[in-house]
Design a protein around this motif. Structure first.
Motif, PDB file in Angstrom:
ATOM      1  N   ARG A  65       0.819  -1.202   0.000  1.00  0.00           N
ATOM      2  CA  ARG A  65       0.000   0.000   0.000  1.00  0.00           C
ATOM      3  C   ARG A  65       0.867   1.273   0.000  1.00  0.00           C
ATOM      4  NH1 ARG A  65      -3.673   0.201  -2.339  1.00  0.00           N
ATOM      5  NH2 ARG A  65      -4.572   1.934  -1.169  1.00  0.00           N
ATOM      6  N   PRO A  66       0.353   2.383  -0.574  1.00  0.00           N
ATOM      7  CA  PRO A  66       1.079   3.658  -0.507  1.00  0.00           C
ATOM      8  C   PRO A  66       1.322   4.050   0.946  1.00  0.00           C
ATOM      9  CG  PRO A  66      -0.774   3.795  -2.031  1.00  0.00           C
ATOM     10  CD  PRO A  66      -0.927   2.507  -1.291  1.00  0.00           C
ATOM     11  N   SER A  67       2.501   4.579   1.216  1.00  0.00           N
ATOM     12  CA  SER A  67       2.841   4.853   2.616  1.00  0.00           C
ATOM     13  C   SER A  67       3.797   6.019   2.745  1.00  0.00           C
ATOM     14  CB  SER A  67       3.473   3.605   3.252  1.00  0.00           C
ATOM     15  OG  SER A  67       4.672   3.263   2.572  1.00  0.00           O
ATOM     16  N   LEU A  68       3.783   6.610   3.921  1.00  0.00           N
ATOM     17  CA  LEU A  68       4.802   7.588   4.308  1.00  0.00           C
ATOM     18  C   LEU A  68       5.049   7.433   5.797  1.00  0.00           C
ATOM     19  CD1 LEU A  68       3.299  10.108   5.938  1.00  0.00           C
ATOM     20  CD2 LEU A  68       2.715  10.841   3.630  1.00  0.00           C
ATOM     21  N   ALA A  69       6.178   7.939   6.247  1.00  0.00           N
ATOM     22  CA  ALA A  69       6.553   7.826   7.656  1.00  0.00           C
ATOM     23  C   ALA A  69       6.637   9.210   8.289  1.00  0.00           C
ATOM     24  CB  ALA A  69       7.888   7.103   7.796  1.00  0.00           C
ATOM     25  N   LEU A  70       6.138   9.310   9.517  1.00  0.00           N
ATOM     26  CA  LEU A  70       6.205  10.555  10.275  1.00  0.00           C
ATOM     27  C   LEU A  70       7.030  10.350  11.538  1.00  0.00           C
ATOM     28  CD1 LEU A  70       2.546  11.941  10.136  1.00  0.00           C
ATOM     29  CD2 LEU A  70       4.472  12.443   8.618  1.00  0.00           C
ATOM     30  N   ILE A  71       7.984  11.240  11.746  1.00  0.00           N
ATOM     31  CA  ILE A  71       8.780  11.227  12.977  1.00  0.00           C
ATOM     32  C   ILE A  71       8.166  12.250  13.916  1.00  0.00           C
ATOM     33  CG2 ILE A  71      11.069  11.495  13.968  1.00  0.00           C
ATOM     34  CD1 ILE A  71      12.198  11.053  11.118  1.00  0.00           C
ATOM     35  N   ASN A  72       7.592  11.778  14.995  1.00  0.00           N
ATOM     36  CA  ASN A  72       6.920  12.640  15.967  1.00  0.00           C
ATOM     37  C   ASN A  72       7.863  12.872  17.153  1.00  0.00           C
ATOM     38  OD1 ASN A  72       4.897  14.043  17.329  1.00  0.00           O
ATOM     39  ND2 ASN A  72       4.046  12.187  18.243  1.00  0.00           N
ATOM     40  N   PRO A  73       8.483  14.053  17.277  1.00  0.00           N
ATOM     41  CA  PRO A  73       9.423  14.306  18.380  1.00  0.00           C
ATOM     42  C   PRO A  73       8.675  14.599  19.680  1.00  0.00           C
ATOM     43  CG  PRO A  73       9.278  16.238  16.986  1.00  0.00           C
ATOM     44  CD  PRO A  73       8.371  15.211  16.370  1.00  0.00           C
ATOM     45  N   ILE A  74       8.319  13.555  20.414  1.00  0.00           N
ATOM     46  CA  ILE A  74       7.460  13.716  21.589  1.00  0.00           C
ATOM     47  C   ILE A  74       8.141  14.546  22.675  1.00  0.00           C
ATOM     48  CG2 ILE A  74       6.318  12.477  23.469  1.00  0.00           C
ATOM     49  CD1 ILE A  74       5.694  10.255  21.501  1.00  0.00           C
ATOM     50  N   ASP A  75       9.388  14.205  23.047  1.00  0.00           N
ATOM     51  CA  ASP A  75      10.095  14.943  24.096  1.00  0.00           C
ATOM     52  C   ASP A  75      11.203  15.832  23.556  1.00  0.00           C
ATOM     53  OD1 ASP A  75       8.580  13.844  26.223  1.00  0.00           O
ATOM     54  OD2 ASP A  75       9.770  12.005  26.127  1.00  0.00           O
ATOM     55  N   ASN A  76      11.866  15.375  22.486  1.00  0.00           N
ATOM     56  CA  ASN A  76      12.937  16.151  21.867  1.00  0.00           C
ATOM     57  C   ASN A  76      13.186  15.589  20.470  1.00  0.00           C
ATOM     58  OD1 ASN A  76      15.042  13.938  22.057  1.00  0.00           O
ATOM     59  ND2 ASN A  76      14.621  14.251  24.252  1.00  0.00           N
ATOM     60  N   SER A  77      14.150  16.185  19.765  1.00  0.00           N
ATOM     61  CA  SER A  77      14.461  15.775  18.390  1.00  0.00           C
ATOM     62  C   SER A  77      15.823  15.105  18.289  1.00  0.00           C
ATOM     63  CB  SER A  77      14.414  16.993  17.461  1.00  0.00           C
ATOM     64  OG  SER A  77      13.157  17.622  17.495  1.00  0.00           O
ATOM     65  N   ASP A  78      16.314  14.555  19.388  1.00  0.00           N
ATOM     66  CA  ASP A  78      17.681  14.045  19.443  1.00  0.00           C
ATOM     67  C   ASP A  78      17.981  12.969  18.398  1.00  0.00           C
ATOM     68  OD1 ASP A  78      17.947  15.752  21.544  1.00  0.00           O
ATOM     69  OD2 ASP A  78      18.142  14.214  23.097  1.00  0.00           O
ATOM     70  N   TYR A  79      17.008  12.140  18.103  1.00  0.00           N
ATOM     71  CA  TYR A  79      17.273  10.990  17.225  1.00  0.00           C
ATOM     72  C   TYR A  79      16.607  11.120  15.852  1.00  0.00           C
ATOM     73  CZ  TYR A  79      18.944   8.980  21.568  1.00  0.00           C
ATOM     74  OH  TYR A  79      19.629   8.759  22.737  1.00  0.00           O
ATOM     75  N   VAL A  80      16.152  12.318  15.523  1.00  0.00           N
ATOM     76  CA  VAL A  80      15.503  12.511  14.227  1.00  0.00           C
ATOM     77  C   VAL A  80      16.422  12.167  13.054  1.00  0.00           C
ATOM     78  CG1 VAL A  80      14.553  14.243  12.651  1.00  0.00           C
ATOM     79  CG2 VAL A  80      13.767  14.147  15.023  1.00  0.00           C
ATOM     80  N   PRO A  81      17.715  12.560  13.076  1.00  0.00           N
ATOM     81  CA  PRO A  81      18.580  12.227  11.925  1.00  0.00           C
ATOM     82  C   PRO A  81      18.708  10.729  11.688  1.00  0.00           C
ATOM     83  CG  PRO A  81      19.561  13.990  13.213  1.00  0.00           C
ATOM     84  CD  PRO A  81      18.393  13.477  14.012  1.00  0.00           C
ATOM     85  N   GLU A  82      18.888   9.935  12.745  1.00  0.00           N
ATOM     86  CA  GLU A  82      19.051   8.502  12.511  1.00  0.00           C
ATOM     87  C   GLU A  82      17.730   7.847  12.121  1.00  0.00           C
ATOM     88  OE1 GLU A  82      19.203   6.017  16.544  1.00  0.00           O
ATOM     89  OE2 GLU A  82      20.703   7.622  16.557  1.00  0.00           O
ATOM     90  N   TRP A  83      16.618   8.373  12.625  1.00  0.00           N
ATOM     91  CA  TRP A  83      15.315   7.871  12.186  1.00  0.00           C
ATOM     92  C   TRP A  83      15.086   8.187  10.707  1.00  0.00           C
ATOM     93  CZ3 TRP A  83      12.294   4.281  13.741  1.00  0.00           C
ATOM     94  CH2 TRP A  83      12.185   3.966  15.107  1.00  0.00           C
ATOM     95  N   THR A  84      15.483   9.375  10.308  1.00  0.00           N
ATOM     96  CA  THR A  84      15.320   9.763   8.907  1.00  0.00           C
ATOM     97  C   THR A  84      16.090   8.822   7.999  1.00  0.00           C
ATOM     98  OG1 THR A  84      15.038  12.090   9.548  1.00  0.00           O
ATOM     99  CG2 THR A  84      15.631  11.644   7.263  1.00  0.00           C
TER     100      THR A  84
END
Length: 225
Positions: free
Chosen positions: A144-163
């Protein structure tokens, strides 16, 4: 998709990663139950986004995935080619619909198998781990068509590795703070989904136009108060 059908998006991920908050934001529905307790969503719930009685699209809040590795192992044991992977996922649901061990997985995957798009949600304040890859692989199996969302609940510390990690499985990855998302970011997501499936382009373009007009009307109304 029939002329009367509207695009539907299943919000999928682990418990307590902000799925319900994202549903509430994108559906503009304050009745969505949001709790701090992990696993608070136990049943699939549908939230149509309506303006003036017209349903523009639908958000589907799903229970958190908890046994992804086990599910993926079953899928791999019962499949021998990529072309039949979506059918194998459907077969898993058919065979385990009454199995309490996979209750949440069946609840979460059912709307996807029925034709919903996927919004996969992770927490950008927690480190990426290889154990998440089983979840992402299962979603890829659905086709199915999909996309991913990174939700920084407390901080954005791990956004780069999640990306970086999510980019291996999803063509579109965005950071989306459910509690602070600007109106323009919400519309951007709808526009992105319109490009993922040609059948959604027209209805989602219509949704963006209606939401922009509604926003303008609200601003003009406030100016005259």
């Amino acid at each position: 998709m029939s002329e009367t059908a509207v695009p539907g998006f299943a919000v999928v991920g682990r418990p307590n990663k902000g799925k319900s908050s994202i549903v509430a934001t994108l559906a503009r529905d304050d009745t969505v139950h949001i709790a701090a307790k992990s696993g608070s969503t136990r049943k699939t719930r549908r939230f149509p986004m309506r303006i003036d009685g017209e349903t523009l699209y639908e958000l589907i809040d799903t229970p958190g995935l908890q046994r992804a590795r086990s599910v993926l192992a079953w899928l791999e044991q019962h499949n021998d080619n990529a072309a039949s992977r979506p059918e194998t996922v459907k077969r898993f649901l058919d065979e385990h619909a009454q199995d309490p061990q996979y209750q949440y997985e069946c609840e979460a995957l059912a709307p996807v198998v029925d034709g919903a798009g996927i919004i996969y949600v992770v927490d950008g304040s927690c480190p990426f781990g290889a154990d998440y890859e089983a979840e992402m692989e299962i979603l890829r199996w659905t086709g199915r068509p999909s996309l991913a969302l990174i939700n920084p609940i407390d901080n954005s510390d791990y956004v780069p590795e999640w990306t970086a990690g999510l980019g291996q499985y999803f063509q579109t990855v965005r950071t989306f703070d459910a509690h602070r998302a600007e109106h323009s970011k919400q519309l951007e997501l709808l526009d992105l989904f319109g490009h993922l499936d040609p059948e959604w382009q027209q209805p989602l373009r219509r949704a963006v136009d209606v939401l922009e007009a509604d926003r303008l009307a609200q601003h003009e109304g406030a100016a005259y108060q």
